[in-house]
Every structure is written in C-alpha cells, then in structure tokens.
Design a protein around this motif. Structure first.
Motif, mmCIF file in Angstrom:
data_model
loop_
_atom_site.group_PDB
_atom_site.id
_atom_site.type_symbol
_atom_site.label_atom_id
_atom_site.label_comp_id
_atom_site.label_asym_id
_atom_site.label_seq_id
_atom_site.Cartn_x
_atom_site.Cartn_y
_atom_site.Cartn_z
ATOM 1 N N GLY A 1 0.834 -1.190 0.000
ATOM 2 C CA GLY A 1 0.000 0.000 0.000
ATOM 3 C C GLY A 1 0.871 1.243 0.000
ATOM 4 N N ILE A 2 0.222 2.388 -0.087
ATOM 5 C CA ILE A 2 0.925 3.662 -0.215
ATOM 6 C C ILE A 2 0.383 4.648 0.814
ATOM 7 N N ILE A 3 1.284 5.414 1.408
ATOM 8 C CA ILE A 3 0.892 6.570 2.213
ATOM 9 C C ILE A 3 1.461 7.798 1.519
ATOM 10 N N LEU A 4 0.569 8.688 1.071
ATOM 11 C CA LEU A 4 0.993 9.937 0.445
ATOM 12 C C LEU A 4 1.070 11.024 1.495
ATOM 13 N N THR A 5 2.160 11.773 1.477
ATOM 14 C CA THR A 5 2.389 12.839 2.440
ATOM 15 C C THR A 5 2.771 14.118 1.707
ATOM 16 N N ASN A 6 3.033 15.166 2.457
ATOM 17 C CA ASN A 6 3.482 16.412 1.856
ATOM 18 C C ASN A 6 4.879 16.266 1.256
ATOM 19 N N ASN A 7 5.820 15.681 2.010
ATOM 20 C CA ASN A 7 7.192 15.622 1.477
ATOM 21 C C ASN A 7 8.031 14.465 2.001
ATOM 22 N N GLU A 8 7.427 13.479 2.642
ATOM 23 C CA GLU A 8 8.206 12.369 3.212
ATOM 24 C C GLU A 8 8.338 11.217 2.220
ATOM 25 N N THR A 9 9.445 10.504 2.349
ATOM 26 C CA THR A 9 9.642 9.288 1.570
ATOM 27 C C THR A 9 10.107 8.190 2.512
ATOM 28 N N GLY A 10 9.825 6.969 2.135
ATOM 29 C CA GLY A 10 10.277 5.854 2.948
ATOM 30 C C GLY A 10 9.621 4.562 2.521
ATOM 31 N N ARG A 11 9.990 3.520 3.210
ATOM 32 C CA ARG A 11 9.459 2.187 2.947
ATOM 33 C C ARG A 11 9.395 1.456 4.281
ATOM 34 N N ILE A 12 8.265 0.828 4.534
ATOM 35 C CA ILE A 12 8.085 0.049 5.751
ATOM 36 C C ILE A 12 7.734 -1.368 5.339
ATOM 37 N N ASN A 13 8.490 -2.323 5.819
ATOM 38 C CA ASN A 13 8.188 -3.735 5.595
ATOM 39 C C ASN A 13 7.800 -4.327 6.943
ATOM 40 N N THR A 14 6.548 -4.765 7.039
ATOM 41 C CA THR A 14 6.052 -5.321 8.286
ATOM 42 C C THR A 14 4.910 -6.287 8.012
ATOM 43 N N ALA A 15 4.823 -7.312 8.818
ATOM 44 C CA ALA A 15 3.735 -8.287 8.727
ATOM 45 C C ALA A 15 3.578 -8.842 7.313
ATOM 46 N N GLY A 16 4.688 -8.996 6.598
ATOM 47 C CA GLY A 16 4.628 -9.527 5.243
ATOM 48 C C GLY A 16 4.080 -8.551 4.214
ATOM 49 N N LYS A 17 3.961 -7.292 4.584
ATOM 50 C CA LYS A 17 3.417 -6.248 3.706
ATOM 51 C C LYS A 17 4.459 -5.152 3.514
ATOM 52 N N THR A 18 4.331 -4.422 2.407
ATOM 53 C CA THR A 18 5.199 -3.289 2.127
ATOM 54 C C THR A 18 4.348 -2.030 2.032
ATOM 55 N N ILE A 19 4.785 -0.996 2.748
ATOM 56 C CA ILE A 19 4.118 0.299 2.674
ATOM 57 C C ILE A 19 5.124 1.307 2.125
ATOM 58 N N ILE A 20 4.750 1.913 1.018
ATOM 59 C CA ILE A 20 5.582 2.936 0.383
ATOM 60 C C ILE A 20 5.086 4.294 0.863
ATOM 61 N N ILE A 21 6.000 5.123 1.347
ATOM 62 C CA ILE A 21 5.668 6.491 1.757
ATOM 63 C C ILE A 21 6.282 7.422 0.726
ATOM 64 N N GLN A 22 5.447 8.282 0.127
ATOM 65 C CA GLN A 22 5.973 9.182 -0.891
ATOM 66 C C GLN A 22 5.198 10.492 -0.904
ATOM 67 N N PRO A 23 5.867 11.563 -1.368
ATOM 68 C CA PRO A 23 5.179 12.848 -1.476
ATOM 69 C C PRO A 23 4.065 12.772 -2.517
ATOM 70 N N ALA A 24 2.953 13.412 -2.231
ATOM 71 C CA ALA A 24 1.814 13.395 -3.150
ATOM 72 C C ALA A 24 2.186 13.964 -4.513
ATOM 73 N N PHE A 25 3.007 15.028 -4.549
ATOM 74 C CA PHE A 25 3.366 15.633 -5.838
ATOM 75 C C PHE A 25 4.072 14.627 -6.734
ATOM 76 N N LYS A 26 4.874 13.766 -6.135
ATOM 77 C CA LYS A 26 5.593 12.761 -6.922
ATOM 78 C C LYS A 26 4.614 11.797 -7.572
ATOM 79 N N ARG A 27 3.615 11.427 -6.830
ATOM 80 C CA ARG A 27 2.592 10.492 -7.326
ATOM 81 C C ARG A 27 1.747 11.113 -8.431
ATOM 82 N N PHE A 28 1.298 12.350 -8.216
ATOM 83 C CA PHE A 28 0.350 12.956 -9.135
ATOM 84 C C PHE A 28 0.990 13.751 -10.280
ATOM 85 N N LEU A 29 2.077 14.434 -10.019
ATOM 86 C CA LEU A 29 2.699 15.235 -11.074
ATOM 87 C C LEU A 29 3.695 14.438 -11.908
ATOM 88 N N LEU A 30 4.387 13.514 -11.263
ATOM 89 C CA LEU A 30 5.411 12.757 -11.972
ATOM 90 C C LEU A 30 4.924 11.360 -12.386
#
Length: 81
Positions: A50-79
């Motif tokens: 899954g994805i968590i969109l934020t203002n300007n944070e990036t990261g990756r969390i691997n837990t419970a056999g799942k991956t969570i991508i953290i990325q800035p919303a502008f990167k997702r929508f503009l790029l």
C-alpha cells in the motif's frame, strides 16, 4: 470499527492498491493509525502493498509480510510515480 483507508484503486475489476493520505507522519499516534489502518485493509483485501501519500516524506516500511511505500503526493500525481 472506526478504521478507514482513503482510496482503493481498481484495474480491470480487480483491487489494485490502497492509498492513505496525510500531511506528515511526524506524530507517532498519526503514523501508527495510518499504518495500522492500511495493514488491516491490505489483509482484508489480500493485497501485499500500500501507499501513504504525504506532503514531502519518503520511505518504505516492511512489516507483517506487507510493504508500505511512503511518498510525497506531488511525486505520485505530477510525476506519475
């Protein structure tokens, strides 16, 4: 039970990805809530990431056999990433 996820995208009638949106994850309670809700929904829909969109944070969390991508919303929508 009071939990929710902001967006579910679908492709060809199949669940594709879950997206949480929050300004930032600096507050420990906010971060826990966003991650816990996303993990619960990922389990329920049998998705691996899954994805968590934020203002300007990036990261990756691997837990419970799942991956969570953290990325800035502008990167997702503009790029398109």
């Amino acid at each position: 039970d009071g939990t929710e996820v902001d967006f579910l995208t679908r492709e060809k009638n199949k669940n594709k990805e879950l997206i949480q949106v929050c300004w930032d994850l600096n507050d420990a309670e906010t971060k826990k809530r966003e991650i816990d809700n996303l993990l619960k929904a990922l389990d329920e829909l049998k998705l691996k990431s899954g994805i968590i969109l934020t203002n300007n944070e990036t990261g990756r969390i691997n837990t419970a056999g799942k991956t969570i991508i953290i990325q800035p919303a502008f990167k997702r929508f503009l790029l398109g990433n």
